[in-house]
Design a protein around this motif. Structure first.
Motif, PDB file in Angstrom:
ATOM      1  N   LEU A  58       0.841  -1.199   0.000  1.00 28.18           N
ATOM      2  CA  LEU A  58       0.000   0.000   0.000  1.00 28.18           C
ATOM      3  C   LEU A  58       0.874   1.245   0.000  1.00 28.18           C
ATOM      4  O   LEU A  58       0.582   2.213  -0.684  1.00 28.18           O
ATOM      5  CB  LEU A  58      -0.897   0.023   1.239  1.00 28.18           C
ATOM      6  CG  LEU A  58      -1.981  -1.035   1.356  1.00 28.18           C
ATOM      7  CD1 LEU A  58      -2.728  -0.867   2.679  1.00 28.18           C
ATOM      8  CD2 LEU A  58      -2.949  -0.929   0.195  1.00 28.18           C
ATOM      9  N   GLY A  59       1.933   1.218   0.799  1.00 26.86           N
ATOM     10  CA  GLY A  59       2.760   2.413   0.968  1.00 26.86           C
ATOM     11  C   GLY A  59       4.243   2.132   0.889  1.00 26.86           C
ATOM     12  O   GLY A  59       5.003   2.510   1.794  1.00 26.86           O
ATOM     13  N   GLN A  60       4.664   1.458  -0.171  1.00 25.48           N
ATOM     14  CA  GLN A  60       6.100   1.273  -0.396  1.00 25.48           C
ATOM     15  C   GLN A  60       6.727   2.642  -0.709  1.00 25.48           C
ATOM     16  O   GLN A  60       6.126   3.474  -1.400  1.00 25.48           O
ATOM     17  CB  GLN A  60       6.324   0.328  -1.574  1.00 25.48           C
ATOM     18  CG  GLN A  60       7.734   0.224  -2.100  1.00 25.48           C
ATOM     19  CD  GLN A  60       8.681  -0.569  -1.219  1.00 25.48           C
ATOM     20  OE1 GLN A  60       9.144  -0.030  -0.217  1.00 25.48           O
ATOM     21  NE2 GLN A  60       8.952  -1.817  -1.591  1.00 25.48           N
ATOM     22  N   VAL A  61       7.899   2.883  -0.173  1.00 20.98           N
ATOM     23  CA  VAL A  61       8.628   4.126  -0.458  1.00 20.98           C
ATOM     24  C   VAL A  61       9.900   3.768  -1.222  1.00 20.98           C
ATOM     25  O   VAL A  61      10.575   2.793  -0.895  1.00 20.98           O
ATOM     26  CB  VAL A  61       8.972   4.889   0.836  1.00 20.98           C
ATOM     27  CG1 VAL A  61       9.818   6.131   0.530  1.00 20.98           C
ATOM     28  CG2 VAL A  61       7.690   5.289   1.568  1.00 20.98           C
ATOM     29  N   ALA A  62      10.193   4.527  -2.255  1.00 22.05           N
ATOM     30  CA  ALA A  62      11.391   4.298  -3.063  1.00 22.05           C
ATOM     31  C   ALA A  62      11.974   5.644  -3.474  1.00 22.05           C
ATOM     32  O   ALA A  62      11.268   6.654  -3.493  1.00 22.05           O
ATOM     33  CB  ALA A  62      11.044   3.471  -4.299  1.00 22.05           C
ATOM     34  N   ASN A  63      13.254   5.648  -3.795  1.00 29.44           N
ATOM     35  CA  ASN A  63      13.870   6.895  -4.252  1.00 29.44           C
ATOM     36  C   ASN A  63      14.858   6.625  -5.377  1.00 29.44           C
ATOM     37  O   ASN A  63      15.348   5.505  -5.547  1.00 29.44           O
ATOM     38  CB  ASN A  63      14.557   7.623  -3.105  1.00 29.44           C
ATOM     39  CG  ASN A  63      15.848   6.963  -2.655  1.00 29.44           C
ATOM     40  OD1 ASN A  63      15.824   5.925  -1.992  1.00 29.44           O
ATOM     41  ND2 ASN A  63      16.982   7.569  -3.003  1.00 29.44           N
ATOM     42  N   PHE A  64      15.127   7.664  -6.160  1.00 31.20           N
ATOM     43  CA  PHE A  64      16.111   7.579  -7.238  1.00 31.20           C
ATOM     44  C   PHE A  64      16.701   8.960  -7.469  1.00 31.20           C
ATOM     45  O   PHE A  64      16.080   9.982  -7.167  1.00 31.20           O
ATOM     46  CB  PHE A  64      15.471   7.053  -8.537  1.00 31.20           C
ATOM     47  CG  PHE A  64      14.423   7.965  -9.125  1.00 31.20           C
ATOM     48  CD1 PHE A  64      14.753   8.883 -10.125  1.00 31.20           C
ATOM     49  CD2 PHE A  64      13.109   7.925  -8.673  1.00 31.20           C
ATOM     50  CE1 PHE A  64      13.797   9.732 -10.668  1.00 31.20           C
ATOM     51  CE2 PHE A  64      12.141   8.769  -9.212  1.00 31.20           C
ATOM     52  CZ  PHE A  64      12.480   9.664 -10.211  1.00 31.20           C
ATOM     53  N   GLN A  65      17.909   8.991  -8.005  1.00 32.14           N
ATOM     54  CA  GLN A  65      18.568  10.255  -8.306  1.00 32.14           C
ATOM     55  C   GLN A  65      18.468  10.539  -9.799  1.00 32.14           C
ATOM     56  O   GLN A  65      18.549   9.629 -10.625  1.00 32.14           O
ATOM     57  CB  GLN A  65      20.014  10.226  -7.838  1.00 32.14           C
ATOM     58  CG  GLN A  65      20.121  10.107  -6.325  1.00 32.14           C
ATOM     59  CD  GLN A  65      21.481  10.464  -5.778  1.00 32.14           C
ATOM     60  OE1 GLN A  65      22.451  10.563  -6.520  1.00 32.14           O
ATOM     61  NE2 GLN A  65      21.551  10.671  -4.476  1.00 32.14           N
ATOM     62  N   THR A  66      18.263  11.802 -10.117  1.00 33.55           N
ATOM     63  CA  THR A  66      18.014  12.200 -11.498  1.00 33.55           C
ATOM     64  C   THR A  66      18.638  13.562 -11.794  1.00 33.55           C
ATOM     65  O   THR A  66      18.780  14.401 -10.891  1.00 33.55           O
ATOM     66  CB  THR A  66      16.493  12.263 -11.773  1.00 33.55           C
ATOM     67  OG1 THR A  66      16.267  12.746 -13.103  1.00 33.55           O
ATOM     68  CG2 THR A  66      15.792  13.196 -10.805  1.00 33.55           C
ATOM     69  N   THR A  67      18.971  13.767 -13.051  1.00 25.29           N
ATOM     70  CA  THR A  67      19.412  15.084 -13.499  1.00 25.29           C
ATOM     71  C   THR A  67      18.283  15.812 -14.229  1.00 25.29           C
ATOM     72  O   THR A  67      18.467  16.924 -14.707  1.00 25.29           O
ATOM     73  CB  THR A  67      20.624  14.961 -14.454  1.00 25.29           C
ATOM     74  OG1 THR A  67      20.255  14.148 -15.574  1.00 25.29           O
ATOM     75  CG2 THR A  67      21.821  14.349 -13.739  1.00 25.29           C
ATOM     76  N   SER A  68      17.128  15.182 -14.297  1.00 21.97           N
ATOM     77  CA  SER A  68      15.993  15.770 -14.997  1.00 21.97           C
ATOM     78  C   SER A  68      15.488  17.018 -14.271  1.00 21.97           C
ATOM     79  O   SER A  68      15.522  17.110 -13.044  1.00 21.97           O
ATOM     80  CB  SER A  68      14.859  14.743 -15.102  1.00 21.97           C
ATOM     81  OG  SER A  68      13.673  15.359 -15.577  1.00 21.97           O
ATOM     82  N   SER A  69      14.965  17.962 -15.048  1.00 19.20           N
ATOM     83  CA  SER A  69      14.401  19.184 -14.467  1.00 19.20           C
ATOM     84  C   SER A  69      12.892  19.094 -14.277  1.00 19.20           C
ATOM     85  O   SER A  69      12.244  20.081 -13.924  1.00 19.20           O
ATOM     86  CB  SER A  69      14.733  20.381 -15.370  1.00 19.20           C
ATOM     87  OG  SER A  69      14.164  20.192 -16.669  1.00 19.20           O
ATOM     88  N   ILE A  70      12.307  17.922 -14.508  1.00 19.05           N
ATOM     89  CA  ILE A  70      10.860  17.752 -14.339  1.00 19.05           C
ATOM     90  C   ILE A  70      10.492  18.087 -12.897  1.00 19.05           C
ATOM     91  O   ILE A  70      11.076  17.539 -11.954  1.00 19.05           O
ATOM     92  CB  ILE A  70      10.433  16.308 -14.665  1.00 19.05           C
ATOM     93  CG1 ILE A  70      10.732  15.967 -16.127  1.00 19.05           C
ATOM     94  CG2 ILE A  70       8.951  16.098 -14.368  1.00 19.05           C
ATOM     95  CD1 ILE A  70      10.516  14.502 -16.475  1.00 19.05           C
ATOM     96  N   PRO A  71       9.518  18.983 -12.676  1.00 22.24           N
ATOM     97  CA  PRO A  71       9.108  19.319 -11.300  1.00 22.24           C
ATOM     98  C   PRO A  71       8.660  18.071 -10.545  1.00 22.24           C
ATOM     99  O   PRO A  71       8.022  17.177 -11.117  1.00 22.24           O
ATOM    100  CB  PRO A  71       7.951  20.301 -11.507  1.00 22.24           C
ATOM    101  CG  PRO A  71       8.181  20.874 -12.874  1.00 22.24           C
ATOM    102  CD  PRO A  71       8.775  19.765 -13.682  1.00 22.24           C
ATOM    103  N   ALA A  72       8.988  18.012  -9.255  1.00 26.01           N
ATOM    104  CA  ALA A  72       8.693  16.820  -8.456  1.00 26.01           C
ATOM    105  C   ALA A  72       7.212  16.466  -8.492  1.00 26.01           C
ATOM    106  O   ALA A  72       6.853  15.284  -8.587  1.00 26.01           O
ATOM    107  CB  ALA A  72       9.147  17.054  -7.011  1.00 26.01           C
ATOM    108  N   GLU A  73       6.356  17.497  -8.442  1.00 23.99           N
ATOM    109  CA  GLU A  73       4.914  17.222  -8.365  1.00 23.99           C
ATOM    110  C   GLU A  73       4.358  16.623  -9.651  1.00 23.99           C
ATOM    111  O   GLU A  73       3.228  16.117  -9.670  1.00 23.99           O
ATOM    112  CB  GLU A  73       4.151  18.504  -8.012  1.00 23.99           C
ATOM    113  CG  GLU A  73       4.240  19.630  -9.033  1.00 23.99           C
ATOM    114  CD  GLU A  73       5.437  20.537  -8.839  1.00 23.99           C
ATOM    115  OE1 GLU A  73       5.464  21.618  -9.452  1.00 23.99           O
ATOM    116  OE2 GLU A  73       6.355  20.172  -8.066  1.00 23.99           O
ATOM    117  N   ARG A  74       5.118  16.626 -10.726  1.00 23.00           N
ATOM    118  CA  ARG A  74       4.629  16.076 -11.992  1.00 23.00           C
ATOM    119  C   ARG A  74       5.027  14.620 -12.211  1.00 23.00           C
ATOM    120  O   ARG A  74       4.516  13.958 -13.111  1.00 23.00           O
ATOM    121  CB  ARG A  74       5.136  16.930 -13.155  1.00 23.00           C
ATOM    122  CG  ARG A  74       4.526  18.335 -13.200  1.00 23.00           C
ATOM    123  CD  ARG A  74       5.042  19.130 -14.379  1.00 23.00           C
ATOM    124  NE  ARG A  74       4.823  18.438 -15.648  1.00 23.00           N
ATOM    125  CZ  ARG A  74       5.328  18.843 -16.816  1.00 23.00           C
ATOM    126  NH1 ARG A  74       6.088  19.935 -16.851  1.00 23.00           N
ATOM    127  NH2 ARG A  74       5.094  18.175 -17.923  1.00 23.00           N
TER     128      ARG A  74
END
Length: 267
Positions: A58-74
């Motif tokens: 239901l609530g798995q949390v994951a993270n990744f690093q990116t150089t993209s400029s895409i806003p986080a909320e999108r």
């Protein structure tokens, strides 16, 4: 470089677990593919836990690093349009570069669901274990109390565990019979949810706890036997490993310094 954290739900029925494997077809693989389609980057996704094949979240949390400029909320909406419909990203936020979904977690909650009605629920067959005989819910609840606190959980982990030690702390170990299911404590029939919250979990730990507590409910063990099993520090003393599809990772907790106060998106 930016660090993006995701809140993810998934039906694990069709996957070989969360973590990427040589054979592919994992939740991590699907999300990494979606990120590549969106940003053109090949990233490594880090999950808060390695759910097994058939286990849900239901609530798995994951993270990744990116150089993209895409806003986080999108990120959430954009990824969902590129993911299969049994994986959903509910939120995405930018976090500090040193945030790590697994290492920074301070607590996790899992739920194991059991249907003890005579007949299975065809619509819940992939997420609730069916046990066609009545269970002693009170005895199961009493047995779970012996797991509370800090213990060496060697008896409740697979011999394949690679952890340096097996000491963990459980803050909650409870059983609730779903009133909406129409069951009752007296009849031993109903849909019961075993919920455990702790500072960390070992390989197969929740499934072995559930398999052992099921034996208490069947009358094959006494509630107080759970304390003896813990003290033995011997996997051979505990019960079977319960089937994976009854297990759901509900939520992951982090300290206030990370700014993540996410709750499970569903009950």
């Amino acid at each position: 470089m930016r660090n993006i954290a995701l809140l993810v739900s998934y039906d694990g029925t069709g996957y070989y677990g969360f973590q990427s494997q040589p054979g592919g077809n994992t939740v991590q693989d699907k999300i990494e593919e979606a990120i590549h389609m969106l940003s053109g980057e090949r990233v490594k996704l880090t999950g808060s836990g390695r759910t097994d094949a058939g286990v849900h979240a239901l609530g798995q949390v994951a993270n990744f690093q990116t150089t993209s400029s895409i806003p986080a909320e999108r990120w959430a909406i954009a990824l969902n349009s590129r993911l299969p419909n049994d994986i959903v990203v509910h939120a995405a936020v930018e976090v500090a570069l040193d945030f790590h979904a697994r290492r920074c977690a301070v607590g996790k909650t899992y739920r194991y669901s059991i249907n003890s009605f005579r007949f299975p629920d065809v619509f819940a067959r992939h997420r609730v274990f069916h046990h066609p005989a009545p269970l002693n819910f009170g005895a199961m609840r009493e047995g779970l109390t012996h797991l509370l606190g800090e213990h060496d959980f060697t008896s409740f982990t697979s011999p394949l565990s690679t952890k340096p030690h097996h000491v963990r702390t459980l803050y909650e170990a409870s059983l609730r019979v779903d009133a909406a299911s129409g069951g009752s404590e007296a009849s031993g029939r109903g849909v019961a949810h075993i919920t455990v919250t702790g500072n960390g979990f070992l390989y197969n730990m929740v499934r072995i706890i559930s398999g052992t507590i099921l034996q208490v409910g069947e009358g094959k063990r006494r509630p107080e036997d759970i304390a003896d099993i813990l003290a033995a520090k011997n996997r051979a003393r505990s019960g079977p490993t319960a089937v994976p599809y009854g297990l759901t990772m509900c939520s992951v907790e982090y300290g206030p310094e990370w700014g993540l106060n996410w709750k499970p998106p569903y009950n």
